[in-house]
Design a protein around this motif. Structure first.
Motif, short mmCIF file in Angstrom:
data_model
loop_
_atom_site.label_atom_id
_atom_site.label_comp_id
_atom_site.label_asym_id
_atom_site.label_seq_id
_atom_site.Cartn_x
_atom_site.Cartn_y
_atom_site.Cartn_z
N ASP A 1 -9.98 -6.10 5.82
CA ASP A 1 -8.18 -5.77 5.62
C ASP A 1 -7.93 -6.36 4.26
O ASP A 1 -6.36 -5.83 3.69
N GLN B 1 -4.50 0.70 6.11
CA GLN B 1 -3.97 0.37 4.87
C GLN B 1 -4.76 -0.88 4.66
O GLN B 1 -4.04 -1.66 5.49
N LYS B 2 -5.18 -1.35 3.57
CA LYS B 2 -5.46 -2.80 2.95
C LYS B 2 -4.41 -3.39 2.78
O LYS B 2 -3.64 -2.98 1.42
N ARG C 1 0.68 -2.01 -7.65
CA ARG C 1 0.33 -2.00 -5.88
C ARG C 1 0.05 -2.99 -5.63
O ARG C 1 -0.43 -3.34 -5.31
N ARG D 1 -3.08 -5.11 -1.22
CA ARG D 1 -3.58 -4.69 -2.44
C ARG D 1 -3.32 -6.45 -2.64
O ARG D 1 -1.93 -7.18 -2.79
N ASP E 1 0.72 -6.56 -3.67
CA ASP E 1 1.43 -6.85 -2.38
C ASP E 1 1.63 -8.08 -2.53
O ASP E 1 2.53 -8.08 -1.70
#
Lengths: 300, 300
Positions: A27, A2-3, A61, A5, A63
């Motif tokens: 990543d 899961q990278k 989304r 964001r 992060d």
């Protein structure tokens, strides 16, 4: 995998280098770029295919937001973004108010279950980690941080604010033991007197303690060079054995290195508990890409 | 202020320097010294007034044990002490098995609600923190660690294990790009041939890859010098601009610096959650004496 964001907020010199650093990191995924004008007409080629918007809420989304904004607008922007539950990283560089910024952001971050890493540049930032480590492992000594030679953004902005200055550039020259000389290059507005403007620069709070030389030039732009550096030295000056001591030095491209530090800290926000931190409060392993157990095997 | 009560386990060269470092630290109290023979007859003057015992359980209220023992006896001793609920710090230095040690100690530490920091010396140790930070802030480059000139304990022990060697000393000479030359000084037992012993040293796993010179001397002791050093350099070798790069170097008294790192990490054990850690997993601020908020104000 899961990278992570990441959104780039502000797209000047630092923002462009953050984009390149994110694209080189295995990543990360670029969630988009936030800038005041999101008109596609002005998009440079490296932004083709990337979402460019005028507010972070329009991106999908996110992060972590990497704030590539002028220092003065960091506190307000960071609070707004943390309140969306998005982590933030900034390179806020006013040493005297870093602690206050961290306190302000900590309460917002905890309330919205987000993480903020403040002052994540090279100084404040990675140099702070070096100074802290040096003090921990060599307690009875004195540390000096010597900057340059290189362009100082803070000093350049201070010169530009003086009436009569059309363009300016301030170069920091290390003079040893943490002292610095300043070489200031300016272009003058019509009708201003060089001698008067020079005195105003020398009396400015940014320059008054240093040996400052002001030079009138035809083209400040021709002098711009992003190479910078630092030399941190820690020695016990009460000892006659000056052979002993710790030293750190680097020569770097200033915006490139700042961007790399910010991306490393954006990664570290994903591992910390909600709150706001400076770089000295973050385990260095959390700044690295890769499996934690393999990193311990390889780096220790 | 409630002081941290530290026990020194093992009282050789490192143990003596740990005692001095603890006595210089404002936040520590020496709980006592653990050594195989606790007979008061053999006490050196600096131990007057300090509890010297043959087992740590005989000391009162120990928060952390600083293990100043040969590397091979660290795993067993650390597990036994962690099982008493006492934190441990060691400077275990066999790079290839640090990860395994950390795993073994982690489960004991968690079971008994204690904290262990492993390999807390200068390499492995503070150099590991530097290598990690360098990689985080300057990702596309190569790091070289160049040791010396200085005495290498590991190499000296390897020479001493070769039949015919009465006394030995191995000095590490940096040869650039992480390569090293070895200067070995020996005294021979009667009846051994210098040429044969020299070949055995050169073929030993510790030396076989390096350029090694063996010299017969009358008195190895006269050559002992505790000064050591390291030079860590990180550069992007694919770039023509070799002006850019990061460097760390230090010249130190080897046992003095090792002891200071161990005391800094003993302090950090008081702030971590139960488990076992290497230095790269610990925020550097936890290694420092002082109020956290004031440290952020002063060092960032």
């Amino acid at each position: 995998m899961q990278k992570i964001r990441a959104a780039i907020v502000g797209y000047g010199n630092i923002g462009k280098n953050v984009l390149a650093a994110l694209q080189a990191a295995p990543d990360f995924e670029v969630a988009g770029v936030v800038r005041r004008t999101s008109s596609l007409q002005s998009l440079s080629t490296e932004l083709q295919g990337i979402s460019v918007v005028d507010h972070i809420s329009k991106l999908d989304r996110v992060d972590v937001a990497i704030l590539c904004l002028p220092t003065r607008s960091i506190p307000g922007q960071a609070k707004e973004i943390l309140a969306l539950g998005i982590n933030t990283v900034d390179s806020y560089d006013i040493h005297a108010s870093i602690w206050e910024l961290r306190q302000e952001l900590a309460s917002v971050a905890r309330e919205y279950q987000a993480v903020s890493i403040v002052s994540a540049g090279w100084d404040p930032g990675s140099d702070s980690v070096i100074r802290n480590l040096f003090e921990a492992i060599y307690p009875q000594a004195t540390t000096y941080t010597n900057f340059g030679p290189g362009m100082s953004m803070g000093h350049t902005v201070a010169v530009k604010a003086i009436p009569g200055v059309k363009k300016a550039l301030s170069i920091t020259i290390p003079a040893g033991k943490g002292k610095h000389n300043r070489e200031v290059y300016i272009e003058l507005e019509d009708g201003y007197d060089l001698e008067e403007v020079t005195q105003k620069i020398k009396n400015d709070a940014y320059f008054v303690k240093d040996n400052t030389q002001v030079t009138l030039v035809e083209d400040v732009g021709a002098l711009i060079n992003t190479t910078h550096g630092v030399h941190i030295i820690r020695q016990d000056e009460t000892q006659s054995n000056t052979e002993y001591g710790l030293e750190f030095s680097m020569r770097i491209n200033n915006p490139v290195l700042t961007a790399q530090v910010m991306v490393a800290c954006a990664r570290a926000t994903m591992k910390a508990r909600p709150g706001a931190y400076t770089m000295i409060e973050i385990p260095v392993i959390d700044m690295l890409y890769g499996n934690r157990e393999e990193l311990v095997r390889r780096l220790v």
